[in-house]
Design a protein around this motif. Structure first.
Motif, short mmCIF file in Angstrom:
data_model
loop_
_atom_site.label_atom_id
_atom_site.label_comp_id
_atom_site.label_asym_id
_atom_site.label_seq_id
_atom_site.Cartn_x
_atom_site.Cartn_y
_atom_site.Cartn_z
N LEU A 150 0.82 -1.20 0.00
CA LEU A 150 0.00 0.00 0.00
C LEU A 150 0.85 1.26 0.00
CD1 LEU A 150 -2.74 1.43 0.27
CD2 LEU A 150 -2.56 1.12 2.75
N GLN A 151 1.91 1.27 0.80
CA GLN A 151 2.76 2.45 0.85
C GLN A 151 3.41 2.70 -0.51
OE1 GLN A 151 6.68 2.52 2.95
NE2 GLN A 151 5.69 4.03 4.28
N GLN A 152 3.81 1.64 -1.20
CA GLN A 152 4.41 1.81 -2.52
C GLN A 152 3.42 2.42 -3.50
OE1 GLN A 152 5.33 -1.70 -5.03
NE2 GLN A 152 7.43 -0.91 -5.13
N ARG A 153 2.17 1.97 -3.46
CA ARG A 153 1.17 2.51 -4.38
C ARG A 153 0.89 3.98 -4.09
NH1 ARG A 153 -1.31 -2.42 -3.16
NH2 ARG A 153 -3.02 -1.43 -2.02
N LEU A 202 -7.69 8.08 -1.36
CA LEU A 202 -8.71 7.04 -1.22
C LEU A 202 -8.12 5.73 -0.71
CD1 LEU A 202 -11.62 6.10 -1.65
CD2 LEU A 202 -11.02 5.54 -4.00
N ILE A 203 -7.00 5.28 -1.27
CA ILE A 203 -6.46 3.98 -0.86
C ILE A 203 -5.81 4.04 0.52
CG2 ILE A 203 -6.08 3.27 -3.24
CD1 ILE A 203 -3.10 3.76 -2.82
N GLY A 204 -5.59 5.26 1.02
CA GLY A 204 -5.08 5.37 2.38
C GLY A 204 -6.12 5.05 3.44
N GLU A 205 -7.39 5.13 3.04
CA GLU A 205 -8.46 4.78 3.97
C GLU A 205 -8.61 3.25 4.01
OE1 GLU A 205 -10.30 7.08 5.85
OE2 GLU A 205 -8.61 8.26 5.12
N LEU A 206 -8.93 2.72 5.17
CA LEU A 206 -9.02 1.28 5.36
C LEU A 206 -10.42 0.87 5.79
CD1 LEU A 206 -5.68 0.70 7.30
CD2 LEU A 206 -6.07 0.48 4.85
N SER A 372 -4.16 -3.15 8.82
CA SER A 372 -2.93 -2.73 8.15
C SER A 372 -2.76 -3.64 6.93
CB SER A 372 -1.71 -2.84 9.08
OG SER A 372 -1.50 -4.20 9.45
N GLU A 373 -1.75 -3.36 6.13
CA GLU A 373 -1.51 -4.21 4.97
C GLU A 373 -0.55 -5.33 5.37
OE1 GLU A 373 -1.73 -3.09 0.47
OE2 GLU A 373 0.21 -2.56 1.26
N VAL A 374 -1.00 -6.57 5.19
CA VAL A 374 -0.26 -7.75 5.64
C VAL A 374 0.23 -8.52 4.42
CG1 VAL A 374 -0.41 -9.90 6.95
CG2 VAL A 374 -1.69 -7.89 7.71
N ASP A 375 1.51 -8.88 4.44
CA ASP A 375 2.07 -9.77 3.43
C ASP A 375 1.60 -11.18 3.78
OD1 ASP A 375 3.63 -11.47 1.85
OD2 ASP A 375 5.36 -10.15 1.88
N ALA A 376 0.62 -11.69 3.07
CA ALA A 376 -0.04 -12.95 3.45
C ALA A 376 0.93 -14.12 3.47
CB ALA A 376 -1.21 -13.24 2.50
N LEU A 377 1.79 -14.22 2.45
CA LEU A 377 2.70 -15.36 2.38
C LEU A 377 3.74 -15.31 3.49
CD1 LEU A 377 3.01 -17.83 0.58
CD2 LEU A 377 4.69 -16.58 -0.76
N GLU A 411 -5.60 -6.54 3.35
CA GLU A 411 -5.90 -5.54 4.37
C GLU A 411 -6.57 -6.25 5.54
OE1 GLU A 411 -9.14 -2.22 4.34
OE2 GLU A 411 -7.48 -1.62 3.04
N ALA A 412 -5.84 -6.38 6.65
CA ALA A 412 -6.35 -7.18 7.76
C ALA A 412 -5.63 -6.78 9.04
CB ALA A 412 -6.16 -8.67 7.49
#
Length: 529
Positions: A150-153, A202-206, A372-377, A411-412
């Motif tokens: 998310l931060q990169q986007r 917009l994408i900063g909102e969760l 927050s944005e979680v790296d699922a793998l 996003e979890a």
């Protein structure tokens, strides 16, 4: 003003201000920098509109240099998004203020009348601004490549937005001053810059906050459409309806008031009706009232659960103290030469009771989600490591399939994601404990707005008699005498975590025998409670 300029720049101004005000009113995670950047872009567009209006040309000459504040807003927005130092932000605002003051006091140092020719400081300042813009662009590009998810986007949106804002703003003004172009050239470029900034907002909102923000923008557009139609009626029709053909001001006010009285309820009715067709969970007044009623019912249920949680806490506290005493007495028995089997049995029962208390508290007193944005793998691999440590030497091999398209973000709540993955892997590992042929396969996939975590084993599978009640509390397929006795709360806690995120947990029978659990996480959380 030329009609084309009005057609091009009025919408830009309206979009920038709408995004800024909506973010200020409804945003929860936007940050002041992005809101300020939207307002500064609107201010810059205002300067271009003044420049193209004959009656305000002299004012525009004093205002136009203040457009450099967009660069300060960009630095401010980047600091918010990337968590960078605030010192460059203060410096950017100071430089912007200096240039603005120069333009207000002595615009002829920058350009000639009507900004149609360069002044003595025009070229030096243009070079300095160009070098500064390139430096900022390089820094943003490096930060974008170093960031992830998310931060990169968001940084990417700011990077490309800054490039376009520079081309559509300062560069177009340079062309105008040198007689090489027209400010109309900057309209489409500035529109893309504003849309990229709006995307970063917009994408900063969760979770629910993003949905409310998006609906706020949509409702603003519908309201503007209806209001424009209403104003046309006011200006074109109502004056003719007033007694005396509109010559009497009191009569005109009276007629306009009576005509305007039902306009707002009518506007709300139309906007909310359209909102129900456009959105699954609209935020109109009636919709919010109905949601409040549902929330009150859930609040009553939550109060009962909270009471149960307080009772569970009291029980847990009362039980933990005797468990501590038993654990201490176990050490004393060991020192006095008690049988190792007896000591090990006592410790196992104490550990089991403690696990049960922990699971009971997690189920009865759920904490608020922290999205927050979680790296699922990466989180799945961490859960696998924890399970190997919990199960010990008898743990079967856990195969984590690599994602073919790189990292998959969801996003979890990070703790909730780890809890669910750990519970699924631990159940599979315990089911296979001691099996020489046992294996566990787990993987992550993305599709249709969801991120799916699948855990499959080749063990004995879930007993049929408990399959229908598998996710209910205190339902377990492991008996009290098992090597790893279950509390019956692990899957119930996992299912509740997913439900609160707007996802789901289901069980399937694997084709080759064993169990398969599929956890579906919304890629963008639908709930935040």
């Amino acid at each position: 003003m030329r009609p084309l300029v009005a057609l091009a720049y009025y919408p830009l101004w309206a979009v920038a201000v709408t995004v800024a005000v909506t973010a200020l009113r409804l945003g929860r995670n936007v940050g002041r920098g992005l809101v300020a950047l939207c307002f500064f872009l609107a201010f810059w567009v205002t300067g271009l509109i003044l420049l193209e209006t004959d009656g305000t040309l002299a004012l525009a000459e004093h205002v136009l240099p203040s457009g450099i504040i967009v660069a300060a807003g960009l630095a401010h927005a980047y600091a918010d998004v990337a968590g960078a130092s605030r010192r460059p932000v203060a410096l950017a605002y100071a430089v912007s203020a200096a240039v603005a003051l120069l333009g207000v006091s002595s615009p002829r140092l920058l350009y000639g009348p009507g900004a149609r020719s360069p002044g003595p400081l025009f070229f030096p300042l243009a070079v300095v601004m160009a070098v500064a813009s390139i430096g900022v662009g390089v820094h943003l590009a490096r930060s974008m490549l170093a960031a992830r998810g998310l931060q990169q986007r968001r940084i990417a949106a700011l990077f490309f937005g800054s490039v376009l804002a520079t081309l559509g703003g300062g560069f177009v003004v340079v062309l105008r001053v040198l007689g090489l172009g027209d400010v109309l050239l900057g309209a489409p470029v500035l529109l893309l810059a504003i849309l990229l900034v709006a995307y970063a907002v917009l994408i900063g909102e969760l979770g629910r906050s993003r949905r409310v923000f998006a609906q706020g923008l949509a409702y603003a557009g519908l309201t503007a459409l209806l209001s424009s139609l209403g104003l046309v009626v006011f200006f074109k029709v109502l004056p003719a309806l007033a007694p005396g053909a509109g010559a009497s001001l009191p009569w005109l006010v009276f007629v306009v008031f009576l005509a305007a009285l039902p306009s707002d309820p009518l506007r709300m009715f139309v906007v909310e009706h359209l909102g129900r067709r456009l959105f699954d969970r609209p935020i109109g007044v009636r919709d919010l009232a109905e949601e409040i009623e549902r929330v009150e019912v859930r609040a009553d249920q939550a109060e009962r659960l909270a009471e149960l949680g307080r009772l569970a806490s009291a029980v847990a506290h009362e039980i933990r103290n005797p468990l501590g005493v038993i654990a201490a007495q176990t050490k004393l028995l060991e020192r006095q030469g008690a049988k190792p089997e007896t000591v090990a049995s006592l410790r196992a029962q104490v550990d089991r009771a403690r696990r049960f208390l922990d699971d009971l508290l997690r189920y009865s007193r759920p904490r608020p989600l922290e999205l927050s944005e979680v790296d699922a793998l990466a989180a799945l691999r961490l859960a696998a490591t924890q399970v190997r440590q919990i199960v010990g030497e008898g743990a079967p091999p856990i195969e984590i399939a690599a994602a073919p398209s790189g990292p998959i973000f969801v996003e979890a709540d990070r703790g909730a994601f780890l809890d669910v993955a750990t519970a699924l892997l631990q159940n599979a590992a315990i089911a296979l404990d001691g099996s020489a042929e046992g294996r566990i396969r787990a993987g992550v996939a993305r599709g249709e707005g969801f991120v799916t975590v699948c855990v499959e084993d080749n063990g004995p599978g879930v007993p049929e008699e408990i399959e229908a009640r598998l996710f209910e509390p205190f339902v377990t397929g492991r008996g009290r005498d098992a090597k790893h006795p279950g509390t019956g709360l692990g899957l119930a806690v996992a299912a509740r975590w997913l439900e609160r995120h707007g996802g789901s947990l289901r069980h399937e029978r694997a084709p080759g025998g064993g169990a398969r659990f599929v956890a579906r996480w919304p890629e963008r959380a639908a709930r935040a409670g």
